[in-house]
Motif scaffolding. Structure first.
Motif, PDB file in Angstrom:
ATOM      1  N   PHE A   2       5.759  -7.391 -22.222  1.00 26.59           N
ATOM      2  CA  PHE A   2       6.230  -6.237 -21.462  1.00 26.59           C
ATOM      3  C   PHE A   2       5.025  -5.337 -21.257  1.00 26.59           C
ATOM      4  CE2 PHE A   2       6.251  -4.815 -25.746  1.00 26.59           C
ATOM      5  CZ  PHE A   2       6.205  -3.429 -25.770  1.00 26.59           C
ATOM      6  N   GLY A   3       5.002  -4.639 -20.142  1.00 25.42           N
ATOM      7  CA  GLY A   3       3.822  -3.829 -19.901  1.00 25.42           C
ATOM      8  C   GLY A   3       3.978  -2.884 -18.732  1.00 25.42           C
ATOM      9  N   PHE A   4       2.980  -2.057 -18.562  1.00 22.18           N
ATOM     10  CA  PHE A   4       2.978  -1.034 -17.514  1.00 22.18           C
ATOM     11  C   PHE A   4       1.523  -0.776 -17.136  1.00 22.18           C
ATOM     12  CE2 PHE A   4       4.278   2.775 -15.287  1.00 22.18           C
ATOM     13  CZ  PHE A   4       5.626   2.535 -14.986  1.00 22.18           C
ATOM     14  N   GLN A   5       1.287  -0.589 -15.856  1.00 18.88           N
ATOM     15  CA  GLN A   5      -0.094  -0.481 -15.384  1.00 18.88           C
ATOM     16  C   GLN A   5      -0.684   0.920 -15.513  1.00 18.88           C
ATOM     17  OE1 GLN A   5      -1.210  -1.629 -11.468  1.00 18.88           O
ATOM     18  NE2 GLN A   5      -1.483  -3.768 -12.014  1.00 18.88           N
ATOM     19  N   GLY A   6      -2.004   0.945 -15.530  1.00 17.09           N
ATOM     20  CA  GLY A   6      -2.781   2.175 -15.425  1.00 17.09           C
ATOM     21  C   GLY A   6      -4.190   1.829 -14.983  1.00 17.09           C
TER      22      GLY A   6
ATOM     23  N   SER B 256      -4.866  -2.320 -14.192  1.00 18.99           N
ATOM     24  CA  SER B 256      -4.044  -3.383 -14.793  1.00 18.99           C
ATOM     25  C   SER B 256      -3.215  -2.826 -15.930  1.00 18.99           C
ATOM     26  CB  SER B 256      -4.944  -4.512 -15.307  1.00 18.99           C
ATOM     27  OG  SER B 256      -5.444  -4.204 -16.591  1.00 18.99           O
ATOM     28  N   TRP B 257      -2.604  -3.752 -16.663  1.00 19.42           N
ATOM     29  CA  TRP B 257      -1.732  -3.426 -17.787  1.00 19.42           C
ATOM     30  C   TRP B 257      -2.521  -3.289 -19.092  1.00 19.42           C
ATOM     31  CZ3 TRP B 257      -0.976  -6.743 -13.822  1.00 19.42           C
ATOM     32  CH2 TRP B 257       0.166  -6.599 -13.036  1.00 19.42           C
ATOM     33  N   SER B 258      -3.836  -3.361 -19.062  1.00 19.61           N
ATOM     34  CA  SER B 258      -4.627  -3.433 -20.290  1.00 19.61           C
ATOM     35  C   SER B 258      -4.712  -2.092 -21.007  1.00 19.61           C
ATOM     36  CB  SER B 258      -6.049  -3.916 -19.968  1.00 19.61           C
ATOM     37  OG  SER B 258      -6.767  -2.898 -19.295  1.00 19.61           O
ATOM     38  N   ALA B 259      -5.013  -2.184 -22.309  1.00 26.34           N
ATOM     39  CA  ALA B 259      -5.321  -1.001 -23.117  1.00 26.34           C
ATOM     40  C   ALA B 259      -6.825  -0.770 -23.194  1.00 26.34           C
ATOM     41  CB  ALA B 259      -4.749  -1.165 -24.530  1.00 26.34           C
ATOM     42  N   VAL B 260      -7.592  -1.845 -23.042  1.00 28.33           N
ATOM     43  CA  VAL B 260      -9.056  -1.778 -23.027  1.00 28.33           C
ATOM     44  C   VAL B 260      -9.497  -2.341 -21.688  1.00 28.33           C
ATOM     45  CG1 VAL B 260     -11.181  -2.611 -24.101  1.00 28.33           C
ATOM     46  CG2 VAL B 260      -9.197  -2.048 -25.524  1.00 28.33           C
ATOM     47  N   ASP B 261     -10.287  -1.586 -20.930  1.00 20.39           N
ATOM     48  CA  ASP B 261     -10.587  -2.028 -19.566  1.00 20.39           C
ATOM     49  C   ASP B 261     -11.697  -3.067 -19.529  1.00 20.39           C
ATOM     50  OD1 ASP B 261     -13.112  -0.767 -19.499  1.00 20.39           O
ATOM     51  OD2 ASP B 261     -12.372   1.015 -18.467  1.00 20.39           O
TER      52      ASP B 261
ATOM     53  N   ARG C 266     -11.865   2.168 -23.847  1.00 20.43           N
ATOM     54  CA  ARG C 266     -10.476   2.377 -24.262  1.00 20.43           C
ATOM     55  C   ARG C 266      -9.772   3.321 -23.281  1.00 20.43           C
ATOM     56  NH1 ARG C 266     -11.991   4.267 -30.278  1.00 20.43           N
ATOM     57  NH2 ARG C 266     -13.169   5.686 -28.951  1.00 20.43           N
ATOM     58  N   LYS C 267      -8.650   2.854 -22.766  1.00 21.67           N
ATOM     59  CA  LYS C 267      -7.815   3.677 -21.899  1.00 21.67           C
ATOM     60  C   LYS C 267      -6.889   4.531 -22.769  1.00 21.67           C
ATOM     61  CE  LYS C 267      -5.994   1.096 -18.525  1.00 21.67           C
ATOM     62  NZ  LYS C 267      -5.521  -0.126 -17.816  1.00 21.67           N
ATOM     63  N   PRO C 268      -6.268   5.566 -22.192  1.00 19.62           N
ATOM     64  CA  PRO C 268      -5.307   6.342 -22.990  1.00 19.62           C
ATOM     65  C   PRO C 268      -4.250   5.482 -23.674  1.00 19.62           C
ATOM     66  CG  PRO C 268      -5.810   7.517 -20.984  1.00 19.62           C
ATOM     67  CD  PRO C 268      -6.515   6.185 -20.880  1.00 19.62           C
ATOM     68  N   LEU C 269      -3.853   4.366 -23.049  1.00 19.10           N
ATOM     69  CA  LEU C 269      -2.885   3.474 -23.684  1.00 19.10           C
ATOM     70  C   LEU C 269      -3.362   3.017 -25.051  1.00 19.10           C
ATOM     71  CD1 LEU C 269      -0.420   1.638 -23.844  1.00 19.10           C
ATOM     72  CD2 LEU C 269      -1.649  -0.030 -22.431  1.00 19.10           C
ATOM     73  N   TRP C 270      -4.658   2.774 -25.210  1.00 18.06           N
ATOM     74  CA  TRP C 270      -5.155   2.315 -26.507  1.00 18.06           C
ATOM     75  C   TRP C 270      -4.850   3.334 -27.592  1.00 18.06           C
ATOM     76  CZ3 TRP C 270      -8.394   4.156 -30.235  1.00 18.06           C
ATOM     77  CH2 TRP C 270      -8.779   3.252 -31.233  1.00 18.06           C
TER      78      TRP C 270
ATOM     79  N   PHE D 269     -11.969  13.361 -21.441  1.00 21.64           N
ATOM     80  CA  PHE D 269     -12.576  12.214 -20.786  1.00 21.64           C
ATOM     81  C   PHE D 269     -14.098  12.416 -20.673  1.00 21.64           C
ATOM     82  CE2 PHE D 269      -8.222  12.555 -19.094  1.00 21.64           C
ATOM     83  CZ  PHE D 269      -7.716  11.327 -19.521  1.00 21.64           C
ATOM     84  N   PRO D 270     -14.822  12.302 -21.785  1.00 21.20           N
ATOM     85  CA  PRO D 270     -16.256  12.595 -21.761  1.00 21.20           C
ATOM     86  C   PRO D 270     -17.069  11.592 -20.958  1.00 21.20           C
ATOM     87  CG  PRO D 270     -15.637  11.674 -23.887  1.00 21.20           C
ATOM     88  CD  PRO D 270     -14.370  11.920 -23.144  1.00 21.20           C
TER      89      PRO D 270
END
Length: 794
Positions: free
Chosen positions: A503-507, A601-606, A611-615, A747-748
Motif C-alpha cells: 500500500f502506498g501514496f505518492q510524493g 513516487s511512493w518512496s520514502a528515500v528518493d 530522505r523525504k518527509p515520509l521517511w 528543508f535545508p
C-alpha cells in the motif's frame, strides 16, 4: 578465479559506435555515458532519446594472456550476462544464453591458446528478442505494453510507473577463468534448523570431478567437525553437524544476530599433478526457525516460535544499472531502513535476486527478507525455453540463498494471480499459459526439494488457495491500491486486513533531487517535471489526494511541501490503523523504501538517497511504541520486549493550548500487544471541532489528534521565535512556538544540497520548543525563512 575485467571494448553491431572502452561489470548505457556519447538518462527527458540502445546489438570484446598452468580444467565463469548473448572464445562459439537471473560456467580449456586470447560476448537487442518471442508464442497481458514477460530479465528495466525505460545489455556481474584439477565444489547448499535445544546443519554438497581418486569432504561449524569420503564416481554427499545449544539468530528488535562460520572443504588428489588439492566454501550461518502461522486464514511470520509483527518496506532495484551498486551504498540504504524502525524488506518481483552483499547485510543487521521470484504484473509464458530457464534460475538462487538466516519467505510472484483473476486476463489469454504452472507447481516443488527450512507463498496478493479471490483482505496477503488510485486515504479505516503486503501514496522527491534532475522550470505541470512522474495521471492524483486534508497549493513551493506532507500523513494513517489491529493484522509492508532514479513516487528515500518527509513519518509510526486515536479510542501499541505501563494523560485543548477537559487512565500493555482505551465523551466530543484538538501522552510519548481536517481548522497565523546555533558538523535550529505550528518542517537542502535535518513534521503547541540538528553549511538566516522553514499554517 582469475577475473577478466580489464581491456574490454564496446562495439555497436551494424551501428556507428566502435571501440568504446567498456567497464566490466557494467552495461552499455554506463559505458556510453562514460565515453561522453550520450547524456545521462536520469536527467531531463534524455531517457526518450536513448531507446535505440535497447534496440541495438552490442559486442563486448577483450584480449587476455593465458599460459598453461598444469591444471586439468579451465572454465569460463560468467556470473551475470544481461541478457540474450552469444559467447565466443578465439572465434569459437562457446554458448548462447538468455537469462539475466542466473550464472553460467563453460569448460574452455581446449579453446585456450598460449599467449593472446580473444573473448567476445555479443548481446542481441533485448527488446527485439522479447518481441520475437512474443510473436512466436502469442501475446500475454501485462500492466505495460513492453514485452518484459517474454525475456528473463529485470522487468522494470522496460519502464514502470516509477522507473524509466532504459533497456540494458552488458556483462553486469563478474566474469573470469577458473582453473582447477581433480575436483571442485560445484555447489554447497546448507540447510540450517533449530532442533530442540540444538542447531542442525545439513550441508548438501555436489562436486565436479575429473579424478577417480577418493575425495574427502569436511564441514566445520561451532567447533563441530564432520567428515565423509566420496568413493570413486560419487559426486554428492550430505554432511550433518549438530551444534549443542547455539545462540540463535533473531530479527532486529527481538534479539541478537548471532552467526557461526560454516566451512566446507573438499580435499584429495588434485589430478594431473598428483599433488593434494583443496577447495573451500565458507558462509556465516544463523540458527533460527521460521514458519507461517495461517490460523484463521491469517498470515503471521513466526521466528524461533515468536510471532513477529512485520514493519516492512518494499524494495525495488536501487539503480537502473545494478552494476553500479556497491556494498557501501546498500549499507547506507539498509541503515535508512533500520533508522526508520523497519524490520523486513520485500524484494519485489519486478526486480532481481539481489547480490551477496544485500543478503549479507540483512543477515548482519537483522533485517528480514521476503524474496519474490522475479515475476511481476503480467501473464508469463510457460513454454520452452522459458520453463527450462525458470527452473535453472530458481534452482541456482534457492541453492545460493538457502542458508541465509534473514530470508524468511519465498514468494512466487507479484500480482500475477490477481491479474489473472481480476484484471480481465483470462479472456484475453484464450487458453494460453500465464504462469500458474510456475507458481503452483514448479516453484513450490523446487523450494520443497532444495529449501524446506522456510515457507513458500504462491504470490502476493494471495488468499491461500487458487479457488479463492486472491486479494481478499480477510485472508492471507492483500494489496490496497484503491487508496491513491481512486479513494481518499481515510479509506484505510474501512479495512480489517490480516496482512498488507503493498500500500502506498505518492510524493515528490526532495527539492534538491528534483532540481538536479530537471534543468528547466520547476513547476508541477512543467514538461520536464512531468517526465519524472511515471504514474498514470500521477500529478492529478497528487492534487486530488489532498482532498479536504490540506489547502490547494498556489505555488511550486506550496505544492512540493503539501504533497510531500500528504504522502507522509496518508501512510501514517494506514500504518496506525493496521498496527492497532494487531495481532489480527500481522504486518504492513509500505510501498516503497527506495527509488532507482530521481522521480515523483511512493518512496520514502528518493533516487539520490535523500530522505523525504515520509521517511521521518515512518520512523515515528514504525517505532516500538505508538499512540494512535482510532474510532473513539486510543490504541496503545507496544511492540517492544518490555511491558509499557504508566498514566495515559488525555486532554482536550483549544488551539491556544488551553485545557477544556482532562483525564488520566492507568494502562499496562504487555510486550508485543495492543491495548484499546475508550475515550470518555468529555474528551472524544469537541465543542467546536474547528478550534480544538486532543492531546494523548504516555511515558514521554505524545500524539495530537485534530477533530477536523486542516482545511476546516481555524488555525492562527503561524508565529514563532527561532535561534540558530553553530555546532560541530552543522547547526542547531531551535523553534519556539508563539502560536500552534502544525507539521513544522525544515528543508535545508534548498540552501545546501549536502544538508539534511534530523527530524521533521513536528507539531508544537504555543510555548513549546523543538531543536532540529542540521548537517552541512546552509545560510543560518535563510534557514529560518520560507520556503526552508514551513508549517501548514504559515
Amino acid at each position: 578465479m582469475r577475473a577478466l575485467h580489464d581491456g574490454w571494448t564496446l562495439h555497436q553491431v551494424d551501428g556507428g559506435i566502435s571501440r568504446v572502452p567498456a567497464t566490466v561489470p557494467g552495461c552499455v548505457h554506463t559505458d556510453l555515458l562514460a565515453a561522453g556519447l550520450v547524456e545521462d538518462p536520469y536527467l531531463d527527458d534524455n531517457e526518450d532519446r536513448l531507446t535505440w540502445i535497447g534496440r541495438s546489438d552490442w559486442d563486448y570484446e577483450t584480449v587476455f594472456a593465458w599460459h598453461p598452468d598444469g591444471h586439468d580444467r579451465a572454465d569460463l565463469v560468467c556470473e551475470g550476462l544481461d541478457t540474450a548473448a552469444t559467447v565466443e572464445l578465439n572465434g569459437v562459439r562457446v554458448a548462447s544464453v538468455a537469462n539475466q537471473h542466473r550464472s553460467y560456467r563453460f569448460p574452455v580449456r581446449e579453446l585456450l591458446r598460449e599467449g593472446e586470447n580473444t573473448l567476445r560476448v555479443r548481446f542481441t537487442s533485448p527488446v527485439e528478442y522479447a518481441e520475437a518471442r512474443r510473436a512466436e508464442l502469442g501475446d500475454r497481458p501485462g500492466s505495460y505494453e513492453a514485452p518484459y514477460q517474454f525475456i528473463r530479465k529485470m522487468a522494470c528495466n522496460f519502464g514502470w510507473d516509477w522507473g524509466p525505460a532504459v533497456v540494458t545489455s552488458g556483462i553486469w556481474r563478474p566474469i573470469g577463468l577458473h582453473s582447477w584439477s581433480g575436483a571442485r565444489l560445484a555447489s554447497v547448499r546448507p540447510l540450517v534448523r533449530v532442533d530442540g535445544p540444538d542447531g542442525l546443519v545439513e550441508a548438501h554438497v555436489t562436486v565436479e570431478r575429473v579424478t577417480d581418486a577418493p575425495l574427502t569432504l569436511t564441514a566445520e561449524v561451532g567447533g563441530v567437525v564432520v567428515e565423509t569420503v566420496l568413493a570413486p564416481g560419487e559426486r554428492e554427499a550430505v554432511l550433518s553437524a549438530r551444534v549443542p545449544a547455539p545462540r540463535l539468530w533473531w530479527p532486529r528488535g527481538y534479539g541478537a544476530q548471532d552467526r557461526y562460520e560454516l566451512t566446507v572443504r573438499l580435499s584429495g588428489e588434485s589430478g594431473r599433478t598428483g599433488e593434494p588439492g583443496e577447495d573451500t566454501w565458507t558462509g556465516r550461518i544463523g540458527f533460527r526457525d521460521v514458519r507461517l502461522d495461517r490460523t484463521g486464514d491469517g498470515f503471521t511470520v513466526v521466528v524461533n516460535g515468536v510471532p513477529v509483527f512485520v514493519r516492512g518496506v518494499n524494495w525495488i532495484p536501487d539503480d537502473c544499472f545494478p552494476a553500479r551498486l556497491t556494498r557501501e551504498r546498500l549499507a547506507g540504504r539498509f541503515g535508512q531502513a533500520l533508522d526508520a524502525n523497519v524490520n523486513l524488506l520485500r524484494v519485489w518481483g519486478g526486480g532481481l535476486y539481489e547480490s551477496e552483499d544485500f543478503y549479507d547485510l540483512a543477515d548482519e543487521l537483522g533485517l528480514l527478507v521476503w524474496q519474490d521470484f522475479p515475476f511481476a504484473c503480467a501473464a508469463y509464458p510457460e513454454e520452452e525455453p522459458f520453463a527450462g530457464e525458470v527452473e535453472a534460475e530458481a534452482r541456482e538462487n534457492v541453492t545460493r540463498l538457502s542458508w541465509r538466516p534473514s530470508l524468511v519467505l519465498w514468494c512466487g510472484n507479484n500480482e500475477n494471480i490477481e491479474g489473472h483473476a481480476d484484471w480481465g486476463w483470462r479472456e484475453r489469454l484464450d487458453g494460453r499459459t500465464w504462469g500458474a504452472g510456475f507458481y503452483y507447481g514448479l516453484l513450490p516443488a523446487l523450494v520443497a526439494e532444495l529449501d524446506p527450512t522456510r515457507p513458500y507463498w504462491p504470490g502476493s496478493p494471495y488468499s491461500g488457495h487458487p479457488d479463492l479471490a486472491p486479494n481478499d483482505p480477510a485472508r492471507g496477503t492483500t494489496h490496497i491500491w484503491d487508496v491513491w488510485n481512486r479513494e481518499d486515504y481515510t479509506r484505510y479505516a474501512a479495512y480489517t486486513p490480516r496482512f498488507v503486503a503493498e500500500f502506498g501514496f505518492q510524493g515528490p522527491p526532495v527539492h534538491t533531487t528534483l532540481r538536479e534532475a530537471v534543468g528547466g522550470e520547476l513547476a508541477p505541470d512543467a514538461p520536464l517535471v512531468l517526465h519524472h512522474q511515471k504514474a498514470h495521471e500521477g500529478n492529478a492524483k497528487l492534487l486530488r489526494g489532498l482532498g479536504e486534508h490540506l489547502p490547494v497549493p498556489e505555488t511550486y513551493d506550496d505544492w512540493h511541501y503539501l504533497t510531500q506532507l500528504n504522502q507522509a500523513r496518508a501512510i501514517t494513517f494506514g500504518v496506525e490503523r493496521f498496527r492497532a489491529l494487531a495481532p489480527h493484522c500481522a504486518g504492513t509492508i509500505v510501498w516503497q523504501l527506495n527509488d532507482c532514479w530521481p522521480v515523483t513516487s511512493w518512496s520514502a528515500v528518493d533516487g539520490a538517497g535523500r530522505r523525504k518527509p515520509l521517511w521521518y513519518a515512518l520512523r515515528r509510526v514504525f517505532a516500538d511504541r505508538l499512540l494512535s486515536v482510532q474510532d473513539g479510542a486510543v490504541a496503545v501499541v507496544n511492540d517492544g520486549p518490555e511491558p509499557w505501563t504508566g498514566e495515559l494523560e488525555l486532554q482536550r485543548l483549544t488551539l491556544a493550548g488551553e485545557p477544556l477537559a482532562k483525564e488520566g487512565v492507568r494502562v499496562e500493555v504487555a510486550p508485543r500487544s495492543v491495548a484499546s482505551v475508550p475515550l470518555p465523551d468529555a474528551l472524544a466530543v469537541p465543542g467546536d471541532p474547528s478550534a480544538e484538538l486532543l492531546s494523548v501522552r504516555l511515558d514521554g510519548l505524545r500524539t495530537l489528534h485534530f477533530f477536523a481536517e486542516d482545511t476546516r481548522v481555524a488555525f492562527p497565523a503561524a508565529a514563532c521565535d527561532t535561534e540558530v546555533t553553530p555546532v560541530e558538523g552543522g547547526l542547531d535550529v531551535t523553534v519556539t512556538a508563539r502560536t500552534l505550528l502544525r507539521d513544522l518542517a525544515l528543508f535545508p537542502d534548498r540552501l545546501d544540497p549536502a544538508s539534511a535535518v534530523d527530524d521533521m513534521l513536528v507539531t508544537l503547541l504555543p510555548g513549546e520548543s523543538v531543536t532540529f540538528r542540521v548537517t552541512g553549511s546552509p545560510d543560518p538566516a535563510a534557514l529560518v525563512t520560507r520556503p526552508v522553514l514551513r508549517c501548514v499554517n504559515d
